[in-house]
Write an enzyme that holds these catalytic residues in place. Structure first.
Site, PDB file in Angstrom:
ATOM      1  N   CYS A  27      -6.000  -6.982 -20.443  1.00 26.88           N
ATOM      2  CA  CYS A  27      -6.153  -6.603 -19.021  1.00 26.88           C
ATOM      3  C   CYS A  27      -7.585  -6.187 -18.692  1.00 26.88           C
ATOM      4  O   CYS A  27      -7.802  -5.302 -17.852  1.00 26.88           O
ATOM      5  CB  CYS A  27      -5.176  -5.500 -18.617  1.00 26.88           C
ATOM      6  N   LYS A  59       2.467   5.889 -22.994  1.00 28.90           N
ATOM      7  CA  LYS A  59       1.355   5.749 -23.946  1.00 28.90           C
ATOM      8  C   LYS A  59       1.148   7.027 -24.754  1.00 28.90           C
ATOM      9  O   LYS A  59       0.220   7.123 -25.541  1.00 28.90           O
ATOM     10  CB  LYS A  59       0.066   5.379 -23.209  1.00 28.90           C
ATOM     11  N   GLN A 115      -5.690   6.033 -21.799  1.00 32.80           N
ATOM     12  CA  GLN A 115      -5.917   5.949 -23.248  1.00 32.80           C
ATOM     13  C   GLN A 115      -6.391   7.266 -23.851  1.00 32.80           C
ATOM     14  O   GLN A 115      -6.625   7.325 -25.059  1.00 32.80           O
ATOM     15  CB  GLN A 115      -6.940   4.842 -23.563  1.00 32.80           C
ATOM     16  N   ASP A 152      -9.316   7.506 -15.146  1.00 29.19           N
ATOM     17  CA  ASP A 152      -8.157   6.818 -15.714  1.00 29.19           C
ATOM     18  C   ASP A 152      -8.012   7.298 -17.155  1.00 29.19           C
ATOM     19  O   ASP A 152      -8.775   6.893 -18.032  1.00 29.19           O
ATOM     20  CB  ASP A 152      -8.402   5.305 -15.644  1.00 29.19           C
ATOM     21  N   HIS A 195      -9.756  -1.460 -17.005  1.00 32.99           N
ATOM     22  CA  HIS A 195      -8.473  -2.173 -17.057  1.00 32.99           C
ATOM     23  C   HIS A 195      -8.202  -2.732 -15.661  1.00 32.99           C
ATOM     24  O   HIS A 195      -8.612  -2.144 -14.660  1.00 32.99           O
ATOM     25  CB  HIS A 195      -7.402  -1.149 -17.446  1.00 32.99           C
TER      26      HIS A 195
HETATM   27  N1  PLP Z   1      -5.740   1.975 -17.760  1.00 33.26           N
HETATM   28  C1  PLP Z   1      -5.931   1.772 -19.059  1.00 33.26           C
HETATM   29  C2  PLP Z   1      -7.246   2.156 -19.688  1.00 33.26           C
HETATM   30  C3  PLP Z   1      -4.910   1.221 -19.831  1.00 33.26           C
HETATM   31  O1  PLP Z   1      -5.094   1.022 -21.134  1.00 33.26           O
HETATM   32  C4  PLP Z   1      -3.683   0.883 -19.205  1.00 33.26           C
HETATM   33  C5  PLP Z   1      -2.613   0.230 -19.971  1.00 33.26           C
HETATM   34  O2  PLP Z   1      -2.843  -0.434 -20.964  1.00 33.26           O
HETATM   35  C6  PLP Z   1      -3.535   1.132 -17.851  1.00 33.26           C
HETATM   36  C7  PLP Z   1      -4.579   1.679 -17.155  1.00 33.26           C
HETATM   37  C8  PLP Z   1      -2.267   0.807 -17.129  1.00 33.26           C
HETATM   38  O3  PLP Z   1      -1.224   1.616 -17.580  1.00 33.26           O
HETATM   39  P1  PLP Z   1       0.273   1.359 -17.101  1.00 33.26           P
HETATM   40  O4  PLP Z   1       0.548  -0.087 -17.380  1.00 33.26           O
HETATM   41  O5  PLP Z   1       1.077   2.282 -17.948  1.00 33.26           O
HETATM   42  O6  PLP Z   1       0.341   1.685 -15.658  1.00 33.26           O
END
Ligand code: PLP
Length: 390
Positions: free
Chosen positions: A348, A210, A187, A184, A107
């Site tokens: 993203c 999430k 998900q 990270d 992402h």
């Molecule tokens: N990493 C992953 C794999 C994501 O799916 C997301 C959000 O869609 C993020 C990071 C970023 O999360 P946030 O926007 O809640 O900071």
């Protein structure tokens, strides 16, 4: 509720989940009965707010099996957590010639902070490649991939393709070459049991929104030993021990990384969300989500001219696809007119989409409150739409 006169089917859970009533009630109860600022007061309400905030930290530690409550830093979410690591640990430890190893699945929030850091420090970015539309990692030459690596930062589950990465194996490899690791878990945290000690990572991040919690709150697991040597992230109240006009001494971790009044109500809501998920059982959630994703994938495969992305075997609770003759935007607009909420775009993960050769994919992402009947309705809506649009 009904959307455009049709019962809502909410398949945009990878972007954010809906909030159960106990989460909303916990936030309301906090504001109605306990609202005050934390840590600084000696009055009853301040003590209650502090207990609620620190209680939430304990709950997060337990949720991911962190060895100590001190390992948990509250952040606005995954994005801020990763930026915090880049700005503190990264700036203090990386220099020219060092390699930051990511995957092609990342992402933007686990890519752009490292690009910024690489520009500042002269470190280089390297990517573990993905294999075609299946989107699993090509780990055939691990030794070459890990050469000169100082930091491995990888997603646990891909938000674009649903790939579940072997994070424990990759962290073990990173440890063997003396690299620090970040996972990270945006998900994965709300979808399967997480154990930072079993994964063996140094940092792990996730977002409350999430996993049934409110927006604006998330957590960074950071091993306390690393926190000790990290410079502060932001300066302000709460993060200091003593201050003179010229300089300051900082509070002990994790408070050193939490400048200013924190998101107390967010932490309270997050606590309630974690309780809610554990009442359901994260093993059960995982089984449900993956079963639904594989059912949706099988049903989508009934269409001609469809390209379905993601691994053939185990996958997270989502499925991404494109049709040869229909633009994803037309598809999503038409689905919305029938009450079905899906997301289209590069999610993203623009470099990954460039590699796959598609500007955008459509993504249906599931959670424990979704059903097979909703997947059937989604397929019905697509069938109607394809007749109209193609
Ligand atoms: N990493 C992953 C794999 C994501 O799916 C997301 C959000 O869609 C993020 C990071 C970023 O999360 P946030 O926007 O809640 O900071």
């Amino acid at each position: 509720q009904k959307i455009n006169r049709h019962p809502l089917v909410y398949f945009d859970n990878a972007a954010t989940t809906q909030k159960p009533r106990p989460v909303l009630e916990a936030i309301q109860r906090y504001y109605e009965h306990d609202n005050a600022n934390v840590h600084r007061g000696i009055h009853e309400l301040s003590n209650r707010a502090t207990a609620a905030y620190e209680g939430a930290r304990e709950r997060v530690a337990q949720f991911i099996n962190a060895p100590s409550t001190k390992d948990i830093i509250f952040t606005r979410g995954t994005t801020e957590a990763i930026n915090l690591v880049a700005a503190t640990w990264g700036a203090a430890n990386l220099r020219e010639g060092d390699v930051i190893l990511l995957t092609e699945l990342e992402h933007h929030s686990n890519l752009v902070p490292w690009q910024l850091l690489a520009q500042r420090t002269g470190a280089a970015l390297r990517f573990i490649p993905v294999t075609g539309d299946e989107g699993t990692l090509d780990l055939s030459d691990l030794d070459a991939l890990f050469r000169d690596v100082k930091l491995l930062s990888i997603t646990h589950i891909s938000n674009a393709l649903g790939t579940i990465n072997p994070v424990a194996e990759l962290c073990a490899k990173a440890r063997a070459v003396g690299a620090v690791t970040l996972v990270d878990a945006a998900q994965s945290a709300g979808h399967l049991p997480l154990d930072v000690q079993a994964i063996g990572c140094d940092f792990l991040s996730f977002s409350g929104h999430k996993l049934c919690g409110p927006t604006g709150i998330g957590a960074l697991y950071a091993r306390t030993a690393l926190q000790e040597a990290m410079p502060p992230y932001q300066g302000g109240g709460e993060m200091i021990a003593t201050v003179t006009f010229q300089s300051s001494e900082y509070h002990v971790p994790p408070h050193k990384f939490e400048a200013g009044t924190p998101n107390i109500a967010g932490a309270v809501g997050l606590h309630a969300a974690l309780d809610y998920l554990d009442d359901l059982g994260r093993e059960n959630i995982h089984a449900h989500d993956t079963e639904l994703a594989s059912y949706a994938k099988d049903r989508l495969a009934e269409f001609d001219g469809i390209r379905i992305f993601g691994p053939a075997g185990d996958r997270g609770g989502l499925v991404s696809f494109v049709f040869e003759n229909v633009h994803a935007l037309d598809l999503a607009t038409m689905a919305d007119q029938q009450g079905v909420a899906i997301r289209i775009g590069h999610h993203c993960t623009q470099p990954l989409h460039d590699k796959l050769g598609v500007p955008a994919t459509a993504r249906a992402s599931f959670y424990f409150y979704n059903t097979r009947a909703e997947v059937d309705r989604f397929i019905e809506v697509l069938q109607k739409g394809m007749k109209l649009l193609s």
